[in-house]
Design an enzyme around this catalytic site. Structure first.
Site, PDB file in Angstrom:
ATOM      1  N   LYS A  21      26.686  81.528  87.793  1.00  0.00           N
ATOM      2  CA  LYS A  21      25.408  80.856  87.059  1.00  0.00           C
ATOM      3  C   LYS A  21      24.502  80.040  86.735  1.00  0.00           C
ATOM      4  CE  LYS A  21      27.942  81.149  83.476  1.00  0.00           C
ATOM      5  NZ  LYS A  21      28.002  79.360  81.838  1.00  0.00           N
ATOM      6  N   GLY A  93      25.508  76.098  76.676  1.00  0.00           N
ATOM      7  CA  GLY A  93      25.598  74.116  77.307  1.00  0.00           C
ATOM      8  C   GLY A  93      24.539  73.734  78.056  1.00  0.00           C
ATOM      9  N   ARG A 121      28.874  71.351  70.038  1.00  0.00           N
ATOM     10  CA  ARG A 121      29.527  71.307  71.510  1.00  0.00           C
ATOM     11  C   ARG A 121      28.888  69.513  71.817  1.00  0.00           C
ATOM     12  NH1 ARG A 121      29.222  75.130  76.027  1.00  0.00           N
ATOM     13  NH2 ARG A 121      30.617  73.060  77.309  1.00  0.00           N
ATOM     14  N   ASP A 317      36.109  74.736  85.296  1.00  0.00           N
ATOM     15  CA  ASP A 317      35.924  76.440  84.869  1.00  0.00           C
ATOM     16  C   ASP A 317      37.091  77.064  85.298  1.00  0.00           C
ATOM     17  OD1 ASP A 317      33.441  75.884  83.418  1.00  0.00           O
ATOM     18  OD2 ASP A 317      31.905  76.206  84.944  1.00  0.00           O
ATOM     19  N   ARG A 348      39.492  74.300  75.457  1.00  0.00           N
ATOM     20  CA  ARG A 348      40.386  75.693  76.286  1.00  0.00           C
ATOM     21  C   ARG A 348      41.365  75.581  76.174  1.00  0.00           C
ATOM     22  NH1 ARG A 348      35.554  76.892  80.143  1.00  0.00           N
ATOM     23  NH2 ARG A 348      34.262  78.540  78.772  1.00  0.00           N
ATOM     24  N   ARG A 391      35.416  82.757  79.661  1.00  0.00           N
ATOM     25  CA  ARG A 391      36.533  82.729  80.130  1.00  0.00           C
ATOM     26  C   ARG A 391      38.422  82.679  79.775  1.00  0.00           C
ATOM     27  NH1 ARG A 391      33.017  81.660  84.208  1.00  0.00           N
ATOM     28  NH2 ARG A 391      31.517  79.787  83.781  1.00  0.00           N
TER      29      ARG A 391
HETATM   30  C1  S3P Z   1      28.101  73.128  84.894  1.00  0.00           C
HETATM   31  C2  S3P Z   1      28.952  71.917  85.025  1.00  0.00           C
HETATM   32  C3  S3P Z   1      30.013  72.538  84.390  1.00  0.00           C
HETATM   33  C4  S3P Z   1      30.700  73.729  83.402  1.00  0.00           C
HETATM   34  C5  S3P Z   1      29.799  74.269  83.248  1.00  0.00           C
HETATM   35  C6  S3P Z   1      28.549  74.748  84.045  1.00  0.00           C
HETATM   36  C7  S3P Z   1      27.238  73.597  85.238  1.00  0.00           C
HETATM   37  O1  S3P Z   1      29.741  71.515  82.297  1.00  0.00           O
HETATM   38  O2  S3P Z   1      31.848  73.614  82.744  1.00  0.00           O
HETATM   39  O3  S3P Z   1      29.974  75.782  83.255  1.00  0.00           O
HETATM   40  O4  S3P Z   1      26.007  74.062  85.666  1.00  0.00           O
HETATM   41  O5  S3P Z   1      26.563  71.366  85.375  1.00  0.00           O
HETATM   42  P1  S3P Z   1      30.498  69.716  83.113  1.00  0.00           P
HETATM   43  O6  S3P Z   1      29.560  69.541  83.774  1.00  0.00           O
HETATM   44  O7  S3P Z   1      29.164  69.355  81.180  1.00  0.00           O
HETATM   45  O8  S3P Z   1      32.095  69.635  83.132  1.00  0.00           O
END
Ligand code: S3P
Length: 436
Positions: A21, A93, A121, A317, A348, A391
């Site tokens: 992803k 996010g 968020r 994650d 979570r 998740r």
């Molecule tokens: C991600 C970074 C992580 C992760 C999210 C994907 C990314 O978040 O939890 O699922 O693709 O940069 P944070 O960087 O806010 O910890």
């Protein structure tokens, strides 16, 4: 929609897990502002990444889905067009935070919105440093979306030490730095996933990364252009984690997960599980611009662990998976330094404590972690609320594959954000699961 899960011993077979992803998001973003055509294979066709792709098509980028392979005609760094309406990013996010960084560099205004979870968020973590660069970027008084961006005439680079271990914050600033007047220097004391650094190099961005002990110094220069590039995306380790867990805790199981991303900033869960006694082997390692390989997992007797806090950013994650592994291990598992879990698609720590309670697991919750007592007996015929978090839904479903009776996981719609064929793969591996 809900999952219904019943017990059925043993998982077997070889599986391909959908694309990563994090890499899929970044590939769309870089390819869209590159010069020329990029072909992306292994792209994750989950809702989150599809929202990123849709947002760029709404800014004039031509993205063709050719039998799963995304072909992107880059418009160049200054070729994006003002979107005609707000850019809606669903549950994602990553889309919102990374795109905000990219959009502060455009000569038009834009507004980013999302679903109920994304609208709650925290965004100040990107807004404050982007404003320090000179960006005109705003959100609600509560620090949450929508995020509005005005055309910012001058973006300066500066030296920024990340106050939280967040790849999203780092990457947002890196995208903005492409459009800055001066070099941007980002200091990272706790190493987070480095997909943006790797992808920037692949697209020809002038970036230097220096590592002294555990501190990383990332310098990004403004760019005149990005070079189109073909990208091969491996399977998502975070999605593979649910099947790793399933094979470990179900008796007589042996599964092979093929071509999984093994970027070391993502795979701390493997080291932790192996320390807990897991029978896991890595095979056929390919060291391309992102490393990948096959993971062979066999049923194992796990023992509890005191998790090193330093590892948290590299398994952030996968913590819901680790919580369930701990519940099925012997002895106690202690996890601290994981307060960031409270700022994910759901809180979570809170959501997983509800799952553990329903399972009949003893635990003690802290503001930044949890102590989990491994169990040999579990409740049966239980209901677990996933709080709409993909998740939580998947980790809880795997836990229920060991429980008697018919068990239900509620509100599982968002599984499609990261793992659209989760249910099909579960079924073909031998897990007794359905949707109602
Ligand atoms: C991600 C970074 C992580 C992760 C999210 C994907 C990314 O978040 O939890 O699922 O693709 O940069 P944070 O960087 O806010 O910890």
């Amino acid at each position: 929609m809900n999952f219904r899960v019943k017990k059925k011993d043993s998982l077997n077979g070889k599986f391909i897990i959908p694309g990563d992803k994090s890499i899929s998001h970044r590939s769309i973003m870089c390819a869209s502002i590159a010069d020329g055509e990029s072909k992306i294979t292994g792209f994750l066709h989950g809702d989150d990444c599809l929202y990123t792709a849709k947002a760029f098509t709404e800014m004039g980028v031509k993205i063709d889905n050719q039998e799963g392979r995304m072909v992107i005609k880059g418009v160049g760094m200054n070729g994006l067009q003002a979107p005609k309406k707000d850019l809606y990013l669903g549950n994602s996010g990553t889309s919102m935070r990374l795109m905000a960084g990219l959009l502060v560099g455009q000569n038009f205004s834009s507004k980013l919105t999302g679903d109920k979870s994304l609208s709650q968020r925290p965004m100040l973590r990107i807004i404050e440093p982007l404003r320090n660069m000179g960006a005109e970027i705003f959100c609600e008084e509560s620090g949450t979306p929508p995020v509005s961006i005005n055309h910012s005439k001058n973006l300066n680079g500066f030296k920024y030490t990340l106050p939280i271990a967040s790849a999203q914050v780092k990457s947002s600033l890196m995208f903005a730095a492409l459009y800055g007047n001066h070099e941007m220097e980002i200091v990272e004391n706790d190493q987070t996933r480095d997909h943006t650094e790797k992808m920037f190099k692949k697209f020809g961005v002038n970036i230097s990364v220096e590592k002294i002990n555990n501190t990383k110094n990332i310098k990004v220069e403004n760019s005149k252009s990005l070079l189109a590039s073909d990208i091969n995306i491996p399977g998502d380790f975070s999605s593979a984690a649910f099947f790793i867990l399933a094979a470990l805790i179900n008796p007589n199981s042996e599964i092979l997960l093929e071509n999984i991303g093994l970027n070391p900033t993502r795979t701390a869960l493997l080291d932790v599980l192996i320390k807990m006694g897991a029978d896991i082997q890595i095979k056929n390692i390919l060291n391309e611009y992102e490393p990948s390989g096959d993971i062979l997992i066999k049923t194992s007797n796990l023992i509890g662990i005191d998790l090193d806090e330093k590892l948290v950013p590299n398994l952030i994650d996968e913590l819901p998976v680790l919580f369930i592994a701990a519940a099925f291990a012997s002895g106690e598992t202690r996890i601290r330094g994981a307060q960031e879990l409270r700022a994910k698609e759901s809180d979570r720590l809170e959501a997983m404590s509800h799952s553990l309670k329903a399972l009949g697991v003893n635990f003690k919750l802290y503001s930044d972690g949890i102590d989990i007592e491994g169990q040999t007996k579990f409740n049966k015929s239980i209901k677990i609320d996933s709080f709409g978090d993909h998740r939580i839904a998947m980790a809880s479903a795997i836990a229920c594959s060991r429980l008697d009776g018919e068990n239900e996981i509620l509100n599982i719609e968002n599984v499609s954000t990261s793992f659209p064929n989760f249910i099909d793969l579960c079924k073909s591996s031998g897990i007794n699961i359905d949707i109602n």
